[in-house]
Structures are given as C-alpha cells and as structure tokens.
Design a protein around this motif. Structure first.
Motif, PDB file in Angstrom:
ATOM      1  N   GLU A 134       0.826  -1.207   0.000  1.00 56.11           N
ATOM      2  CA  GLU A 134       0.000   0.000   0.000  1.00 56.11           C
ATOM      3  C   GLU A 134       0.856   1.251   0.000  1.00 56.11           C
ATOM      4  O   GLU A 134       0.564   2.202  -0.691  1.00 56.11           O
ATOM      5  CB  GLU A 134      -0.935   0.008   1.201  1.00 56.11           C
ATOM      6  CG  GLU A 134      -2.007  -1.059   1.124  1.00 56.11           C
ATOM      7  CD  GLU A 134      -2.900  -1.064   2.346  1.00 56.11           C
ATOM      8  OE1 GLU A 134      -2.823  -0.124   3.158  1.00 56.11           O
ATOM      9  OE2 GLU A 134      -3.674  -2.012   2.482  1.00 56.11           O
ATOM     10  N   LYS A 135       1.925   1.211   0.780  1.00 58.92           N
ATOM     11  CA  LYS A 135       2.871   2.330   0.825  1.00 58.92           C
ATOM     12  C   LYS A 135       4.257   1.757   0.596  1.00 58.92           C
ATOM     13  O   LYS A 135       4.632   0.765   1.211  1.00 58.92           O
ATOM     14  CB  LYS A 135       2.812   3.049   2.169  1.00 58.92           C
ATOM     15  CG  LYS A 135       1.493   3.744   2.391  1.00 58.92           C
ATOM     16  CD  LYS A 135       1.489   4.515   3.677  1.00 58.92           C
ATOM     17  CE  LYS A 135       0.106   5.147   3.829  1.00 58.92           C
ATOM     18  NZ  LYS A 135       0.086   6.189   4.816  1.00 58.92           N
ATOM     19  N   PHE A 136       4.992   2.395  -0.318  1.00 58.69           N
ATOM     20  CA  PHE A 136       6.339   1.929  -0.612  1.00 58.69           C
ATOM     21  C   PHE A 136       7.150   3.091  -1.156  1.00 58.69           C
ATOM     22  O   PHE A 136       6.613   4.153  -1.453  1.00 58.69           O
ATOM     23  CB  PHE A 136       6.336   0.743  -1.588  1.00 58.69           C
ATOM     24  CG  PHE A 136       5.543   0.962  -2.841  1.00 58.69           C
ATOM     25  CD1 PHE A 136       6.131   1.504  -3.969  1.00 58.69           C
ATOM     26  CD2 PHE A 136       4.198   0.614  -2.906  1.00 58.69           C
ATOM     27  CE1 PHE A 136       5.412   1.698  -5.134  1.00 58.69           C
ATOM     28  CE2 PHE A 136       3.464   0.796  -4.068  1.00 58.69           C
ATOM     29  CZ  PHE A 136       4.081   1.341  -5.187  1.00 58.69           C
ATOM     30  N   SER A 137       8.457   2.882  -1.262  1.00 62.99           N
ATOM     31  CA  SER A 137       9.364   3.914  -1.760  1.00 62.99           C
ATOM     32  C   SER A 137      10.087   3.419  -2.997  1.00 62.99           C
ATOM     33  O   SER A 137      10.402   2.234  -3.112  1.00 62.99           O
ATOM     34  CB  SER A 137      10.409   4.265  -0.686  1.00 62.99           C
ATOM     35  OG  SER A 137       9.777   4.821   0.436  1.00 62.99           O
ATOM     36  N   LEU A 138      10.364   4.349  -3.911  1.00 65.74           N
ATOM     37  CA  LEU A 138      11.097   4.065  -5.142  1.00 65.74           C
ATOM     38  C   LEU A 138      12.231   5.072  -5.260  1.00 65.74           C
ATOM     39  O   LEU A 138      12.056   6.253  -4.935  1.00 65.74           O
ATOM     40  CB  LEU A 138      10.169   4.170  -6.352  1.00 65.74           C
ATOM     41  CG  LEU A 138       8.968   3.228  -6.327  1.00 65.74           C
ATOM     42  CD1 LEU A 138       7.956   3.629  -7.380  1.00 65.74           C
ATOM     43  CD2 LEU A 138       9.417   1.798  -6.543  1.00 65.74           C
ATOM     44  N   THR A 139      13.390   4.625  -5.746  1.00 62.33           N
ATOM     45  CA  THR A 139      14.568   5.483  -5.799  1.00 62.33           C
ATOM     46  C   THR A 139      14.953   5.822  -7.236  1.00 62.33           C
ATOM     47  O   THR A 139      15.033   4.940  -8.088  1.00 62.33           O
ATOM     48  CB  THR A 139      15.759   4.801  -5.091  1.00 62.33           C
ATOM     49  OG1 THR A 139      15.388   4.511  -3.746  1.00 62.33           O
ATOM     50  CG2 THR A 139      16.983   5.692  -5.095  1.00 62.33           C
ATOM     51  N   LEU A 140      15.193   7.104  -7.460  1.00 59.48           N
ATOM     52  CA  LEU A 140      15.629   7.617  -8.747  1.00 59.48           C
ATOM     53  C   LEU A 140      17.060   8.121  -8.592  1.00 59.48           C
ATOM     54  O   LEU A 140      17.340   8.969  -7.733  1.00 59.48           O
ATOM     55  CB  LEU A 140      14.723   8.775  -9.186  1.00 59.48           C
ATOM     56  CG  LEU A 140      14.967   9.366 -10.563  1.00 59.48           C
ATOM     57  CD1 LEU A 140      14.539   8.388 -11.648  1.00 59.48           C
ATOM     58  CD2 LEU A 140      14.199  10.677 -10.720  1.00 59.48           C
ATOM     59  N   GLN A 141      17.976   7.580  -9.382  1.00 57.98           N
ATOM     60  CA  GLN A 141      19.366   8.052  -9.398  1.00 57.98           C
ATOM     61  C   GLN A 141      19.422   9.223 -10.376  1.00 57.98           C
ATOM     62  O   GLN A 141      19.134   9.061 -11.561  1.00 57.98           O
ATOM     63  CB  GLN A 141      20.317   6.949  -9.840  1.00 57.98           C
ATOM     64  CG  GLN A 141      21.764   7.332  -9.830  1.00 57.98           C
ATOM     65  CD  GLN A 141      22.328   7.484  -8.422  1.00 57.98           C
ATOM     66  OE1 GLN A 141      21.901   6.823  -7.496  1.00 57.98           O
ATOM     67  NE2 GLN A 141      23.293   8.371  -8.276  1.00 57.98           N
ATOM     68  N   LEU A 142      19.753  10.405  -9.877  1.00 56.52           N
ATOM     69  CA  LEU A 142      19.709  11.631 -10.664  1.00 56.52           C
ATOM     70  C   LEU A 142      21.118  12.166 -10.877  1.00 56.52           C
ATOM     71  O   LEU A 142      21.931  12.165  -9.959  1.00 56.52           O
ATOM     72  CB  LEU A 142      18.870  12.688  -9.931  1.00 56.52           C
ATOM     73  CG  LEU A 142      18.773  14.062 -10.576  1.00 56.52           C
ATOM     74  CD1 LEU A 142      17.924  14.006 -11.833  1.00 56.52           C
ATOM     75  CD2 LEU A 142      18.182  15.059  -9.590  1.00 56.52           C
ATOM     76  N   GLN A 143      21.383  12.624 -12.099  1.00 53.03           N
ATOM     77  CA  GLN A 143      22.651  13.271 -12.423  1.00 53.03           C
ATOM     78  C   GLN A 143      22.343  14.690 -12.903  1.00 53.03           C
ATOM     79  O   GLN A 143      21.543  14.874 -13.820  1.00 53.03           O
ATOM     80  CB  GLN A 143      23.386  12.515 -13.521  1.00 53.03           C
ATOM     81  CG  GLN A 143      23.748  11.110 -13.126  1.00 53.03           C
ATOM     82  CD  GLN A 143      24.325  10.318 -14.280  1.00 53.03           C
ATOM     83  OE1 GLN A 143      24.028  10.576 -15.447  1.00 53.03           O
ATOM     84  NE2 GLN A 143      25.143   9.334 -13.948  1.00 53.03           N
TER      85      GLN A 143
END
Length: 185
Positions: A80-89
C-alpha cells in the motif's frame, strides 16, 4: 545563469508484482511500472524525463525534469505504501560539475475501494549522503523544493499530489543548490 542538464534512472524498488524498469538514453527518459492490470495492459508507474535548462549554484529554484505518474487499476497484493529510488545526475556546464544524488519517492497506492481512489506521490527526499556538494571551496546543500502542477495561472509548487484512478499526471520537479558556507566551515 548557466546551462545545466539532468538525466536519471530508476534503481531501487521493493519486490512489487509485475515490476519493470526501462531506460531510454536517446530520449533521456526512465520508466518504472508495477502491478498486474485489472483491465487491459496498463500498469501503474512513474516516468522521469531529464532536460537542459538554465540555473545556477546558489541561485533560484530550477526544474530538474518532468515527472509523470500513471495511475491505473492494478492488483498489487499487500503493498500500500512503498518507496522508489531515482538516481539523478545534474551537470552544471559552467563549472564542469556532475553531481549525482538519489531521490526517494514515497508512494501511497490506494486499494481502489470506497470514496478515495487517488494515489498520492510525496516529494522526494535527497539521500543524506548526496545532500551536499563543494565547488571552488563553497558548500551547497541540495534540496528538492516542489512539484509544479496545474496549468496556466493555476500552477502551484507543492510537496505532493494526487493522481485520479485511470489517469496520468505530469509535473516538473524543482530543486535548489543553496550555499551553506565555505568548505570546512
């Protein structure tokens, strides 16, 4: 003002059903999808598209890129609740500086019952290890300052937004590199 460019790709996600991550370097775009579609073949997910813009270290907020949330009826199980990671440059051409940071997006996936079917995305936090950068002896703190959503005169910068079920919503993500002091202070 100087030229800066951004690009990013999705890296970390929980073991979500139907998880797919795609990256298109030619279009400077990264996509992440999840869930088993209820009808048709549309999964829920996020896109990030980086671009070139004007901005400067220690200056005003500037757009990092365009974030799109795709909210479709899916079967997701117990998530229901989760986190996602974006690698940004972020590349600052005037300083020949490439700064990489991880942005952690918090997602609230609604169960699609009752009155509230909108999913909510919360403004990402910069991973603590990536939150400062030094240039020519000056320290800057990296802060994500908001999603710019809406249209025309109704555009507002906000820390989160809801996407109605069965729709897609795009927003610019803004950041600031704020000067915090000389190196070592």
């Amino acid at each position: 003002m100087g030229l800066l460019t951004t690009k990013a790709y999705w890296t970390d996600a929980p073991d979500l059903p139907g998880l797919k991550i795609r990256r298109d370097d030619n279009r400077n775009r990264s996509e992440i999808r999840w869930g088993n579609p209820v009808d048709g073949d549309n999964q829920s997910g996020y896109d990030f598209e980086g671009h070139g813009t004007s901005g400067e270290l220690g200056g005003d907020d500037f757009p990092l890129g365009t974030f799109t949330h795709h909210n479709y009826p899916i079967i997701l199980g117990s998530f229901e609740k989760f986190s996602l990671t974006l690698q940004l440059q972020v590349y600052f051409q005037d300083h020949d500086l490439l700064h990489e940071c991880r942005l952690v997006f918090n997602h609230d996936e609604t169960p699609n019952v009752g009155d509230h079917w909108n999913d909510q995305v919360t403004l990402p936090d910069v991973h603590p290890d990536d939150a400062t950068v030094h240039v020519n002896g000056v320290e800057y703190t990296v802060t994500i300052t908001g999603f710019l959503v809406g249209s025309g005169a109704h555009k507002t910068k906000q820390p989160s937004f809801d996407t109605p079920e069965g729709e897609e919503l795009s927003a610019k993500i803004f950041a600031r590199f704020k000067q915090t002091g000389p190196r070592g202070s």
